[in-house]
Design a protein around this motif. Structure first.
Motif, PDB file in Angstrom:
ATOM      1  N   ALA A 141      26.830  36.354  61.340  1.00 33.43           N
ATOM      2  CA  ALA A 141      27.038  36.811  62.705  1.00 33.43           C
ATOM      3  C   ALA A 141      28.066  35.969  63.439  1.00 33.43           C
ATOM      4  O   ALA A 141      28.466  36.289  64.528  1.00 33.43           O
ATOM      5  N   PRO A 157      16.809  32.610  72.607  1.00 29.74           N
ATOM      6  CA  PRO A 157      17.493  32.657  71.315  1.00 29.74           C
ATOM      7  C   PRO A 157      18.969  32.345  71.511  1.00 29.74           C
ATOM      8  O   PRO A 157      19.642  32.977  72.316  1.00 29.74           O
ATOM      9  N   SER A 190      16.733  40.375  71.740  1.00 28.19           N
ATOM     10  CA  SER A 190      17.481  39.300  72.395  1.00 28.19           C
ATOM     11  C   SER A 190      18.054  39.779  73.721  1.00 28.19           C
ATOM     12  O   SER A 190      18.311  38.978  74.600  1.00 28.19           O
ATOM     13  N   GLY A 226      11.348  41.840  64.437  1.00 29.40           N
ATOM     14  CA  GLY A 226      12.585  41.704  65.198  1.00 29.40           C
ATOM     15  C   GLY A 226      12.315  41.109  66.567  1.00 29.40           C
ATOM     16  O   GLY A 226      11.239  41.289  67.131  1.00 29.40           O
ATOM     17  N   GLU A 253      17.424  40.876  67.169  1.00 24.73           N
ATOM     18  CA  GLU A 253      17.707  39.806  66.217  1.00 24.73           C
ATOM     19  C   GLU A 253      16.827  40.021  64.989  1.00 24.73           C
ATOM     20  O   GLU A 253      15.607  40.038  65.089  1.00 24.73           O
ATOM     21  N   THR A 254      17.463  40.215  63.845  1.00 29.08           N
ATOM     22  CA  THR A 254      16.710  40.406  62.605  1.00 29.08           C
ATOM     23  C   THR A 254      16.717  39.088  61.849  1.00 29.08           C
ATOM     24  O   THR A 254      17.188  38.071  62.364  1.00 29.08           O
ATOM     25  N   GLU A 272      21.878  30.113  66.541  1.00 27.99           N
ATOM     26  CA  GLU A 272      20.762  30.204  65.598  1.00 27.99           C
ATOM     27  C   GLU A 272      20.950  31.326  64.596  1.00 27.99           C
ATOM     28  O   GLU A 272      20.294  31.379  63.571  1.00 27.99           O
ATOM     29  N   ALA A 273      21.829  32.265  64.946  1.00 27.54           N
ATOM     30  CA  ALA A 273      22.037  33.408  64.067  1.00 27.54           C
ATOM     31  C   ALA A 273      22.683  32.923  62.770  1.00 27.54           C
ATOM     32  O   ALA A 273      23.382  31.923  62.758  1.00 27.54           O
ATOM     33  N   ALA A 308      20.850  38.826  61.334  1.00 30.37           N
ATOM     34  CA  ALA A 308      21.874  38.816  62.382  1.00 30.37           C
ATOM     35  C   ALA A 308      21.332  39.520  63.614  1.00 30.37           C
ATOM     36  O   ALA A 308      20.248  40.087  63.587  1.00 30.37           O
ATOM     37  N   THR A 309      22.109  39.477  64.677  1.00 31.13           N
ATOM     38  CA  THR A 309      21.738  40.240  65.866  1.00 31.13           C
ATOM     39  C   THR A 309      22.462  41.579  65.829  1.00 31.13           C
ATOM     40  O   THR A 309      23.687  41.628  65.774  1.00 31.13           O
ATOM     41  N   GLU A 353      19.623  44.738  71.987  1.00 32.92           N
ATOM     42  CA  GLU A 353      20.142  43.934  70.888  1.00 32.92           C
ATOM     43  C   GLU A 353      18.940  43.306  70.202  1.00 32.92           C
ATOM     44  O   GLU A 353      18.085  42.716  70.864  1.00 32.92           O
ATOM     45  N   ALA A 357      22.894  31.830  70.364  1.00 30.66           N
ATOM     46  CA  ALA A 357      23.825  32.490  69.444  1.00 30.66           C
ATOM     47  C   ALA A 357      23.982  31.664  68.179  1.00 30.66           C
ATOM     48  O   ALA A 357      24.106  32.199  67.084  1.00 30.66           O
TER      49      ALA A 357
END
Lengths: 331, 152
Positions: free
Chosen positions: B121, B112, B20, B17, B40-41, B116-117, B44-45, B38, B114
Protein backbone atom coordinates in the motif's frame (compact mmCIF):
# COMPACT_ATOMS: atom_id res chain seq x y z
CA UNK A 1 -4.48 4.68 -42.99
CA UNK A 2 -7.97 5.08 -44.31
CA UNK A 3 -10.59 4.82 -41.62
CA UNK A 4 -13.16 2.13 -42.22
CA UNK A 5 -16.81 3.14 -42.25
CA UNK A 6 -18.76 1.01 -39.84
CA UNK A 7 -22.43 0.17 -40.11
CA UNK A 8 -25.12 0.87 -37.59
CA UNK A 9 -25.33 -2.86 -36.89
CA UNK A 10 -21.62 -3.06 -36.10
CA UNK A 11 -21.86 -0.17 -33.64
CA UNK A 12 -24.91 -1.71 -31.98
CA UNK A 13 -23.11 -5.06 -31.70
CA UNK A 14 -20.02 -3.39 -30.21
CA UNK A 15 -22.07 -1.43 -27.71
CA UNK A 16 -24.00 -4.46 -26.54
CA UNK A 17 -20.97 -6.74 -26.36
CA UNK A 18 -18.73 -4.24 -24.54
CA UNK A 19 -21.49 -3.35 -22.10
CA UNK A 20 -22.03 -7.05 -21.46
CA UNK A 21 -18.30 -7.49 -20.73
CA UNK A 22 -18.33 -4.51 -18.36
CA UNK A 23 -21.49 -5.54 -16.49
CA UNK A 24 -20.36 -9.16 -16.34
CA UNK A 25 -17.05 -8.14 -14.79
CA UNK A 26 -18.64 -5.65 -12.39
CA UNK A 27 -20.92 -8.42 -11.18
CA UNK A 28 -18.00 -10.83 -10.90
CA UNK A 29 -16.24 -8.27 -8.67
CA UNK A 30 -19.31 -8.00 -6.43
CA UNK A 31 -19.70 -11.77 -6.25
CA UNK A 32 -16.04 -12.09 -5.32
CA UNK A 33 -16.37 -9.93 -2.22
CA UNK A 34 -19.50 -11.88 -1.32
CA UNK A 35 -17.37 -15.04 -1.59
CA UNK A 36 -19.42 -16.63 -4.35
CA UNK A 37 -16.25 -16.48 -6.43
CA UNK A 38 -13.04 -17.47 -4.72
CA UNK A 39 -9.34 -17.62 -5.42
CA UNK A 40 -7.95 -15.19 -7.94
CA UNK A 41 -10.00 -12.77 -9.98
CA UNK A 42 -8.64 -10.33 -12.57
CA UNK A 43 -11.19 -8.03 -14.16
CA UNK A 44 -11.16 -6.68 -17.74
CA UNK A 45 -12.96 -3.42 -16.93
CA UNK A 46 -11.61 -0.64 -19.19
CA UNK A 47 -10.06 -2.99 -21.77
CA UNK A 48 -13.29 -4.07 -23.50
CA UNK A 49 -12.53 -2.52 -26.89
CA UNK A 50 -9.71 -5.04 -27.46
CA UNK A 51 -12.06 -8.01 -27.28
CA UNK A 52 -14.93 -6.31 -29.10
CA UNK A 53 -12.70 -5.07 -31.94
CA UNK A 54 -11.49 -8.64 -32.49
CA UNK A 55 -15.04 -10.00 -32.61
CA UNK A 56 -15.78 -8.15 -35.81
CA UNK A 57 -12.67 -9.48 -37.60
CA UNK A 58 -12.25 -13.23 -37.00
CA UNK A 59 -14.04 -16.41 -38.04
CA UNK A 60 -15.32 -19.43 -36.15
CA UNK A 61 -12.29 -21.68 -36.72
CA UNK A 62 -9.73 -19.16 -35.53
CA UNK A 63 -8.03 -19.79 -32.19
CA UNK A 64 -7.75 -17.66 -29.07
CA UNK A 65 -5.26 -18.06 -26.23
CA UNK A 66 -4.58 -15.62 -23.42
CA UNK A 67 -3.28 -15.22 -19.87
CA UNK A 68 -5.29 -14.99 -16.65
CA UNK A 69 -7.30 -11.82 -17.30
CA UNK A 70 -9.45 -14.12 -19.40
CA UNK A 71 -13.13 -13.87 -18.49
CA UNK A 72 -14.21 -12.12 -21.68
CA UNK A 73 -11.93 -13.74 -24.28
CA UNK A 74 -14.28 -16.73 -24.58
CA UNK A 75 -17.01 -14.25 -25.61
CA UNK A 76 -14.90 -13.38 -28.66
CA UNK A 77 -15.39 -16.94 -29.87
CA UNK A 78 -19.08 -17.09 -29.00
CA UNK A 79 -18.99 -18.90 -25.65
CA UNK A 80 -22.18 -18.00 -23.77
CA UNK A 81 -21.38 -15.83 -20.73
CA UNK A 82 -23.30 -18.08 -18.32
CA UNK A 83 -20.77 -20.89 -18.82
CA UNK A 84 -17.96 -18.49 -17.93
CA UNK A 85 -19.82 -17.28 -14.84
CA UNK A 86 -20.45 -20.89 -13.77
CA UNK A 87 -16.70 -21.51 -14.11
CA UNK A 88 -16.03 -18.54 -11.83
CA UNK A 89 -18.40 -20.13 -9.30
CA UNK A 90 -16.50 -23.43 -9.65
CA UNK A 91 -19.64 -25.21 -10.85
CA UNK A 92 -19.70 -28.33 -13.03
CA UNK A 93 -21.54 -26.47 -15.81
CA UNK A 94 -18.59 -24.08 -16.25
CA UNK A 95 -16.52 -24.03 -19.45
CA UNK A 96 -13.76 -25.98 -17.68
CA UNK A 97 -16.23 -28.15 -15.72
CA UNK A 98 -15.70 -26.03 -12.63
CA UNK A 99 -12.13 -27.22 -12.21
CA UNK A 100 -10.35 -24.29 -13.80
CA UNK A 101 -11.78 -21.20 -12.16
CA UNK A 102 -11.09 -17.59 -13.02
CA UNK A 103 -7.70 -18.07 -14.66
CA UNK A 104 -8.45 -21.17 -16.74
CA UNK A 105 -11.24 -20.64 -19.27
CA UNK A 106 -11.05 -23.34 -21.94
CA UNK A 107 -13.54 -24.35 -24.60
CA UNK A 108 -12.33 -26.90 -27.11
CA UNK A 109 -15.37 -26.59 -29.43
CA UNK A 110 -14.93 -22.82 -29.52
CA UNK A 111 -11.17 -23.13 -29.97
CA UNK A 112 -10.44 -21.17 -26.80
CA UNK A 113 -7.15 -22.53 -25.47
CA UNK A 114 -7.13 -20.79 -22.06
CA UNK A 115 -6.70 -19.01 -19.61
CA UNK A 116 -3.05 -19.48 -18.39
CA UNK A 117 -1.71 -18.58 -14.97
CA UNK A 118 1.98 -18.57 -15.85
CA UNK A 119 2.98 -15.09 -17.00
CA UNK A 120 3.97 -15.35 -20.67
CA UNK A 121 3.44 -19.13 -20.75
CA UNK A 122 0.81 -18.76 -23.43
CA UNK A 123 3.16 -17.00 -25.89
CA UNK A 124 5.03 -20.11 -27.11
CA UNK A 125 1.80 -22.12 -26.78
CA UNK A 126 0.07 -19.67 -29.11
CA UNK A 127 2.92 -20.01 -31.60
CA UNK A 128 2.57 -23.80 -31.27
CA UNK A 129 -1.14 -23.73 -32.05
CA UNK A 130 -0.37 -21.62 -35.12
CA UNK A 131 2.32 -24.15 -36.10
CA UNK A 132 -0.26 -26.94 -35.93
CA UNK A 133 -2.62 -24.99 -38.17
CA UNK A 134 0.12 -24.37 -40.72
CA UNK A 135 1.22 -28.01 -40.56
CA UNK A 136 -2.34 -29.15 -41.25
CA UNK A 137 -2.66 -26.71 -44.13
CA UNK A 138 -5.62 -24.73 -42.79
CA UNK A 139 -5.82 -20.95 -43.04
CA UNK A 140 -6.97 -20.50 -39.45
CA UNK A 141 -5.40 -17.66 -37.49
CA UNK A 142 -4.39 -17.76 -33.83
CA UNK A 143 -4.85 -14.72 -31.60
CA UNK A 144 -2.29 -14.86 -28.79
CA UNK A 145 -2.94 -12.25 -26.09
CA UNK A 146 -0.48 -11.18 -23.40
CA UNK A 147 -0.05 -8.38 -20.89
CA UNK A 148 2.74 -5.82 -20.81
CA UNK A 149 4.42 -7.75 -17.98
CA UNK A 150 4.56 -10.95 -20.04
CA UNK A 151 6.43 -9.06 -22.77
CA UNK A 152 9.48 -9.03 -20.48
CA UNK A 153 9.64 -12.84 -20.36
CA UNK A 154 12.40 -14.63 -22.23
CA UNK A 155 10.02 -17.09 -23.88
CA UNK A 156 8.58 -14.24 -25.93
CA UNK A 157 11.82 -13.85 -27.87
CA UNK A 158 12.19 -17.50 -28.78
CA UNK A 159 8.52 -17.67 -29.78
CA UNK A 160 8.79 -14.50 -31.87
CA UNK A 161 11.92 -15.77 -33.58
CA UNK A 162 10.48 -19.12 -34.54
CA UNK A 163 7.06 -17.71 -35.48
CA UNK A 164 8.80 -15.35 -37.86
CA UNK A 165 11.23 -17.96 -39.17
CA UNK A 166 8.40 -20.38 -39.95
CA UNK A 167 5.91 -17.66 -40.95
CA UNK A 168 3.32 -18.90 -38.47
CA UNK A 169 -0.22 -17.49 -38.71
CA UNK A 170 -0.35 -15.91 -35.25
CA UNK A 171 -1.29 -12.38 -34.20
CA UNK A 172 0.57 -11.52 -31.00
CA UNK A 173 -1.57 -8.99 -29.16
CA UNK A 174 -0.08 -7.08 -26.25
CA UNK A 175 -2.76 -5.73 -23.91
CA UNK A 176 -0.62 -2.91 -22.55
CA UNK A 177 -2.52 -1.48 -19.59
CA UNK A 178 0.64 0.27 -18.33
CA UNK A 179 1.15 -1.82 -15.23
CA UNK A 180 2.53 -5.32 -14.65
CA UNK A 181 0.67 -5.75 -11.35
CA UNK A 182 2.01 -2.53 -9.75
CA UNK A 183 5.13 -2.03 -11.89
CA UNK A 184 4.85 0.49 -14.68
CA UNK A 185 6.14 -0.28 -18.17
CA UNK A 186 8.82 2.41 -17.75
CA UNK A 187 10.28 0.61 -14.75
CA UNK A 188 10.76 -2.75 -16.50
CA UNK A 189 12.84 -1.91 -19.57
CA UNK A 190 14.38 0.85 -21.64
CA UNK A 191 12.10 -0.18 -24.48
CA UNK A 192 8.74 1.31 -23.56
CA UNK A 193 7.16 1.28 -26.99
CA UNK A 194 6.47 -2.43 -26.81
CA UNK A 195 5.51 -2.91 -30.46
CA UNK A 196 9.07 -2.03 -31.46
CA UNK A 197 10.19 -5.44 -30.13
CA UNK A 198 8.82 -6.92 -33.37
CA UNK A 199 11.55 -5.09 -35.28
CA UNK A 200 14.21 -7.40 -33.83
CA UNK A 201 12.65 -10.26 -35.77
CA UNK A 202 11.46 -8.27 -38.82
CA UNK A 203 7.94 -8.92 -37.58
CA UNK A 204 5.45 -6.31 -38.77
CA UNK A 205 4.14 -4.44 -35.77
CA UNK A 206 1.95 -1.50 -34.87
CA UNK A 207 0.64 0.41 -31.87
CA UNK A 208 -3.11 0.77 -31.51
CA UNK A 209 -5.23 3.16 -29.48
CA UNK A 210 -7.24 0.46 -27.73
CA UNK A 211 -9.62 2.91 -26.09
CA UNK A 212 -11.15 3.07 -29.60
CA UNK A 213 -12.92 -0.06 -30.82
CA UNK A 214 -12.74 1.24 -34.40
CA UNK A 215 -8.95 1.45 -34.18
CA UNK A 216 -8.76 -2.06 -32.72
CA UNK A 217 -10.96 -3.42 -35.52
CA UNK A 218 -8.89 -1.74 -38.26
CA UNK A 219 -5.62 -3.00 -36.82
CA UNK A 220 -6.94 -6.51 -36.26
CA UNK A 221 -8.31 -6.67 -39.79
CA UNK A 222 -4.89 -5.91 -41.27
CA UNK A 223 -3.08 -8.29 -38.94
CA UNK A 224 -5.52 -11.17 -39.36
CA UNK A 225 -5.52 -10.80 -43.17
CA UNK A 226 -1.70 -10.79 -43.14
CA UNK A 227 -1.67 -14.08 -41.21
CA UNK A 228 -4.43 -15.64 -43.28
CA UNK A 229 -2.53 -14.93 -46.49
CA UNK A 230 0.41 -16.94 -45.14
CA UNK A 231 2.71 -13.98 -44.67
CA UNK A 232 3.60 -14.86 -41.09
CA UNK A 233 2.99 -13.37 -37.67
CA UNK A 234 1.98 -9.83 -36.75
CA UNK A 235 2.45 -7.91 -33.50
CA UNK A 236 -0.09 -5.39 -32.20
CA UNK A 237 0.39 -3.32 -29.09
CA UNK A 238 -3.03 -2.39 -27.74
CA UNK A 239 -2.64 0.70 -25.58
CA UNK A 240 -5.31 0.27 -22.98
CA UNK A 241 -6.00 0.79 -19.28
CA UNK A 242 -7.62 -1.16 -16.50
CA UNK A 243 -9.82 0.86 -14.19
CA UNK A 244 -9.62 -1.64 -11.33
CA UNK A 245 -6.62 -3.06 -9.53
CA UNK A 246 -4.50 -5.86 -10.98
CA UNK A 247 -6.55 -8.37 -9.02
CA UNK A 248 -9.29 -8.03 -6.43
CA UNK A 249 -6.88 -7.44 -3.53
CA UNK A 250 -4.88 -4.66 -5.23
CA UNK A 251 -5.69 -1.19 -3.92
CA UNK A 252 -3.76 0.31 -6.90
CA UNK A 253 -1.88 2.86 -4.81
CA UNK A 254 0.89 3.00 -7.41
CA UNK A 255 -1.09 5.35 -9.64
CA UNK A 256 -3.02 8.55 -9.10
CA UNK A 257 -6.79 8.92 -9.14
CA UNK A 258 -6.33 11.67 -11.71
CA UNK A 259 -4.63 9.19 -14.04
CA UNK A 260 -7.53 6.74 -13.73
CA UNK A 261 -10.03 9.54 -14.39
CA UNK A 262 -8.08 10.64 -17.44
CA UNK A 263 -8.56 7.22 -18.99
CA UNK A 264 -12.17 6.92 -17.88
CA UNK A 265 -12.79 10.13 -19.83
CA UNK A 266 -11.84 8.16 -22.98
CA UNK A 267 -14.01 5.18 -22.04
CA UNK A 268 -14.45 2.89 -25.06
CA UNK A 269 -18.08 2.10 -24.27
CA UNK A 270 -18.98 5.74 -23.75
CA UNK A 271 -17.35 6.59 -27.07
CA UNK A 272 -19.46 4.04 -28.93
CA UNK A 273 -22.58 5.23 -27.11
CA UNK A 274 -21.84 8.81 -28.16
CA UNK A 275 -21.45 7.69 -31.77
CA UNK A 276 -24.72 5.73 -31.65
CA UNK A 277 -26.63 8.76 -30.41
CA UNK A 278 -24.86 11.39 -32.50
CA UNK A 279 -25.32 9.48 -35.75
CA UNK A 280 -28.86 8.63 -34.71
CA UNK A 281 -28.11 4.90 -35.05
CA UNK A 282 -30.14 4.39 -31.88
CA UNK A 283 -32.60 6.41 -29.80
CA UNK A 284 -32.29 6.86 -26.04
CA UNK A 285 -35.08 4.30 -25.68
CA UNK A 286 -33.25 1.75 -27.83
CA UNK A 287 -30.08 2.24 -25.79
CA UNK A 288 -32.10 1.75 -22.61
CA UNK A 289 -33.51 -1.47 -24.07
CA UNK A 290 -29.97 -2.77 -24.73
CA UNK A 291 -28.92 -1.82 -21.19
CA UNK A 292 -31.85 -3.76 -19.78
CA UNK A 293 -31.15 -6.74 -22.01
CA UNK A 294 -27.54 -6.83 -20.81
CA UNK A 295 -28.59 -6.63 -17.16
CA UNK A 296 -30.98 -9.54 -17.74
CA UNK A 297 -28.23 -11.63 -19.36
CA UNK A 298 -25.94 -11.02 -16.37
CA UNK A 299 -28.76 -11.84 -13.92
CA UNK A 300 -29.36 -15.04 -15.86
CA UNK A 301 -25.63 -15.89 -15.68
CA UNK A 302 -25.73 -15.61 -11.89
CA UNK A 303 -28.97 -17.59 -11.56
CA UNK A 304 -27.60 -20.36 -13.80
CA UNK A 305 -24.38 -20.50 -11.76
CA UNK A 306 -26.16 -20.48 -8.38
CA UNK A 307 -28.41 -23.34 -9.46
CA UNK A 308 -25.66 -25.50 -10.99
CA UNK A 309 -24.03 -28.24 -8.89
CA UNK A 310 -20.39 -28.35 -7.83
CA UNK A 311 -18.33 -31.04 -9.62
CA UNK A 312 -18.60 -34.55 -8.22
CA UNK A 313 -15.64 -35.85 -6.21
CA UNK A 314 -15.13 -38.53 -8.89
CA UNK A 315 -14.13 -35.73 -11.29
CA UNK A 316 -10.99 -35.01 -9.29
CA UNK A 317 -8.59 -37.12 -11.37
CA UNK A 318 -10.36 -36.71 -14.70
CA UNK A 319 -8.77 -34.59 -17.43
CA UNK A 320 -5.54 -34.26 -15.47
CA UNK A 321 -3.37 -36.60 -17.56
CA UNK A 322 -4.10 -37.90 -21.05
CA UNK A 323 -2.65 -41.31 -20.07
CA UNK A 324 -5.32 -43.00 -17.95
CA UNK A 325 -3.01 -45.21 -15.87
CA UNK A 326 -0.54 -42.43 -15.18
CA UNK A 327 1.53 -43.64 -12.20
CA UNK A 328 0.83 -40.65 -9.97
CA UNK A 329 -2.86 -41.42 -9.94
CA UNK A 330 -3.91 -43.76 -7.15
CA UNK A 331 -7.60 -44.43 -6.67
CA UNK B 1 -36.80 -2.74 1.60
CA UNK B 2 -33.80 -2.51 3.88
CA UNK B 3 -30.79 -4.60 2.91
CA UNK B 4 -27.71 -5.56 4.84
CA UNK B 5 -24.27 -4.65 3.53
CA UNK B 6 -21.89 -7.25 4.90
CA UNK B 7 -18.21 -6.73 5.63
CA UNK B 8 -16.78 -7.69 2.22
CA UNK B 9 -13.99 -10.18 1.72
CA UNK B 10 -11.56 -7.96 -0.16
CA UNK B 11 -8.65 -10.36 -0.32
CA UNK B 12 -8.40 -14.11 -0.41
CA UNK B 13 -6.88 -14.29 3.07
CA UNK B 14 -8.97 -11.60 4.79
CA UNK B 15 -10.90 -12.71 7.89
CA UNK B 16 -11.83 -9.32 9.36
CA UNK B 17 -11.74 -5.71 8.28
CA UNK B 18 -11.27 -2.35 9.99
CA UNK B 19 -13.21 0.64 8.72
CA UNK B 20 -10.46 3.22 8.47
CA UNK B 21 -12.79 5.87 7.05
CA UNK B 22 -16.51 6.14 6.40
CA UNK B 23 -17.36 8.14 3.29
CA UNK B 24 -21.13 8.18 3.94
CA UNK B 25 -23.08 9.25 7.01
CA UNK B 26 -26.40 7.92 8.23
CA UNK B 27 -29.09 9.62 6.14
CA UNK B 28 -26.89 9.98 3.03
CA UNK B 29 -28.12 8.61 -0.27
CA UNK B 30 -25.82 5.87 -1.59
CA UNK B 31 -25.73 4.90 -5.23
CA UNK B 32 -24.25 1.83 -6.90
CA UNK B 33 -20.57 2.71 -7.42
CA UNK B 34 -20.38 5.29 -4.61
CA UNK B 35 -17.43 5.00 -2.25
CA UNK B 36 -18.93 3.77 1.01
CA UNK B 37 -15.88 3.21 3.19
CA UNK B 38 -12.17 2.58 3.23
CA UNK B 39 -11.52 -0.82 4.68
CA UNK B 40 -8.23 -2.03 6.05
CA UNK B 41 -7.70 -5.71 5.26
CA UNK B 42 -4.81 -7.98 6.22
CA UNK B 43 -3.05 -6.73 3.10
CA UNK B 44 -3.90 -3.12 2.42
CA UNK B 45 -6.49 -0.41 2.74
CA UNK B 46 -9.07 -0.88 0.03
CA UNK B 47 -11.82 1.40 -1.17
CA UNK B 48 -15.19 -0.29 -0.89
CA UNK B 49 -17.77 0.89 -3.40
CA UNK B 50 -21.41 0.09 -2.82
CA UNK B 51 -23.11 -2.14 -5.35
CA UNK B 52 -26.52 -1.40 -3.89
CA UNK B 53 -28.70 1.73 -3.95
CA UNK B 54 -30.45 3.25 -0.94
CA UNK B 55 -30.26 5.61 2.00
CA UNK B 56 -27.65 4.73 4.62
CA UNK B 57 -29.75 3.78 7.67
CA UNK B 58 -27.18 2.24 9.97
CA UNK B 59 -23.43 1.86 10.35
CA UNK B 60 -22.43 -1.38 12.04
CA UNK B 61 -19.06 -0.17 13.33
CA UNK B 62 -17.31 3.11 13.90
CA UNK B 63 -14.07 4.23 12.28
CA UNK B 64 -11.13 2.33 13.70
CA UNK B 65 -13.23 -0.68 14.69
CA UNK B 66 -12.86 -4.18 13.29
CA UNK B 67 -15.52 -6.71 12.41
CA UNK B 68 -15.37 -10.16 10.80
CA UNK B 69 -16.07 -10.79 7.12
CA UNK B 70 -19.84 -11.17 6.61
CA UNK B 71 -20.79 -9.31 9.80
CA UNK B 72 -23.08 -6.30 9.39
CA UNK B 73 -21.15 -3.35 7.98
CA UNK B 74 -24.13 -1.15 7.17
CA UNK B 75 -27.80 -1.19 6.25
CA UNK B 76 -29.25 0.55 3.21
CA UNK B 77 -32.95 1.13 2.60
CA UNK B 78 -35.57 3.83 2.25
CA UNK B 79 -35.38 7.00 4.32
CA UNK B 80 -37.01 6.54 7.72
CA UNK B 81 -37.40 2.78 7.31
CA UNK B 82 -37.26 0.61 10.45
CA UNK B 83 -34.21 -1.61 9.99
CA UNK B 84 -34.18 -3.14 13.47
CA UNK B 85 -36.12 -6.33 12.51
CA UNK B 86 -33.77 -7.15 9.61
CA UNK B 87 -30.72 -6.45 11.80
CA UNK B 88 -32.00 -8.67 14.63
CA UNK B 89 -32.91 -11.42 12.21
CA UNK B 90 -29.49 -11.34 10.58
CA UNK B 91 -27.63 -11.36 13.88
CA UNK B 92 -29.79 -14.28 15.11
CA UNK B 93 -28.99 -16.23 11.98
CA UNK B 94 -25.80 -17.37 10.29
CA UNK B 95 -23.27 -15.15 12.00
CA UNK B 96 -24.22 -16.23 15.52
CA UNK B 97 -21.95 -18.39 17.64
CA UNK B 98 -18.42 -17.07 17.27
CA UNK B 99 -18.85 -13.95 15.24
CA UNK B 100 -21.56 -12.12 17.11
CA UNK B 101 -19.76 -11.47 20.40
CA UNK B 102 -16.61 -10.63 18.49
CA UNK B 103 -18.44 -8.01 16.48
CA UNK B 104 -19.69 -6.36 19.63
CA UNK B 105 -16.50 -6.42 21.62
CA UNK B 106 -14.16 -5.45 18.84
CA UNK B 107 -11.63 -3.04 20.27
CA UNK B 108 -11.38 0.30 18.58
CA UNK B 109 -7.87 0.48 17.20
CA UNK B 110 -6.01 3.60 18.11
CA UNK B 111 -5.89 5.65 14.93
CA UNK B 112 -4.85 3.27 12.18
CA UNK B 113 -1.80 4.89 10.73
CA UNK B 114 -0.92 4.82 7.10
CA UNK B 115 2.49 3.42 7.92
CA UNK B 116 0.96 0.34 9.51
CA UNK B 117 -0.30 -0.81 6.14
CA UNK B 118 1.77 -3.46 4.41
CA UNK B 119 4.37 -2.52 1.87
CA UNK B 120 2.06 -2.94 -1.12
CA UNK B 121 0.00 0.00 0.00
CA UNK B 122 2.97 2.25 0.35
CA UNK B 123 4.28 2.26 -3.18
CA UNK B 124 4.23 5.89 -4.13
CA UNK B 125 1.79 6.95 -6.77
CA UNK B 126 3.69 7.55 -9.95
CA UNK B 127 2.62 10.29 -12.26
CA UNK B 128 2.34 8.56 -15.61
CA UNK B 129 1.93 11.54 -17.83
CA UNK B 130 3.86 9.84 -20.61
CA UNK B 131 1.65 6.79 -20.86
CA UNK B 132 -1.41 8.16 -22.63
CA UNK B 133 -2.57 5.77 -25.31
CA UNK B 134 -2.98 8.49 -27.87
CA UNK B 135 0.65 9.57 -27.84
CA UNK B 136 2.84 7.11 -29.66
CA UNK B 137 6.34 8.02 -30.60
CA UNK B 138 7.57 6.27 -33.70
CA UNK B 139 11.30 5.60 -33.61
CA UNK B 140 13.05 6.83 -36.74
CA UNK B 141 14.25 3.37 -37.75
CA UNK B 142 10.70 2.08 -37.92
CA UNK B 143 9.29 4.72 -40.16
CA UNK B 144 9.19 2.58 -43.27
CA UNK B 145 7.88 -0.65 -41.86
CA UNK B 146 5.38 0.34 -39.24
CA UNK B 147 1.87 1.29 -40.14
CA UNK B 148 0.54 3.66 -37.55
CA UNK B 149 -2.99 2.64 -36.81
CA UNK B 150 -3.88 5.21 -34.23
CA UNK B 151 -7.38 6.59 -34.53
CA UNK B 152 -8.17 9.63 -32.47
Amino acid sequence: MAKTKFSKETYLMWYEQMLLMRKFEERAGQLYIQQKIRGFCHLYIGQEAIAAGAMSTIKADDNVITAYRDHVHPFIKGVEPKYVMAELFGKSTGVSKGKGGSMHMFSQPHRVFGGHGIVGGQIPLGAGIAFAEKYKGTNNVTLCYMGDGAVRQGALHEAFNMAMLWKLPVVFIIENNNYAMGTSVERTSNVIELYTLGESYDMPAAPVNAMSVEAVHDAMEIAVAHCREGKGPYLLEMKTYRYRGHSMSDPAKYRTKEEVEEYKAQDPIQRVLTTLLEKKYASEAQVEAINEKVNLIVDECVKFSEESPFPDASELYKDVYAQEDYPFIRE
Amino acid sequence: MAQIVKMPKLSDTMTEGVVSKWHKSVGDTVKNGDLLAEIETDKATMEFESFQDGVLLYRGIEEGQATPVDAVLAILGEAGEDFQPILDEYNKGAAKPTEEPKAETAQPKAEPKADEAPATAEVKAQPAAESKPAEVKKPHYLKKKVQVLMVA
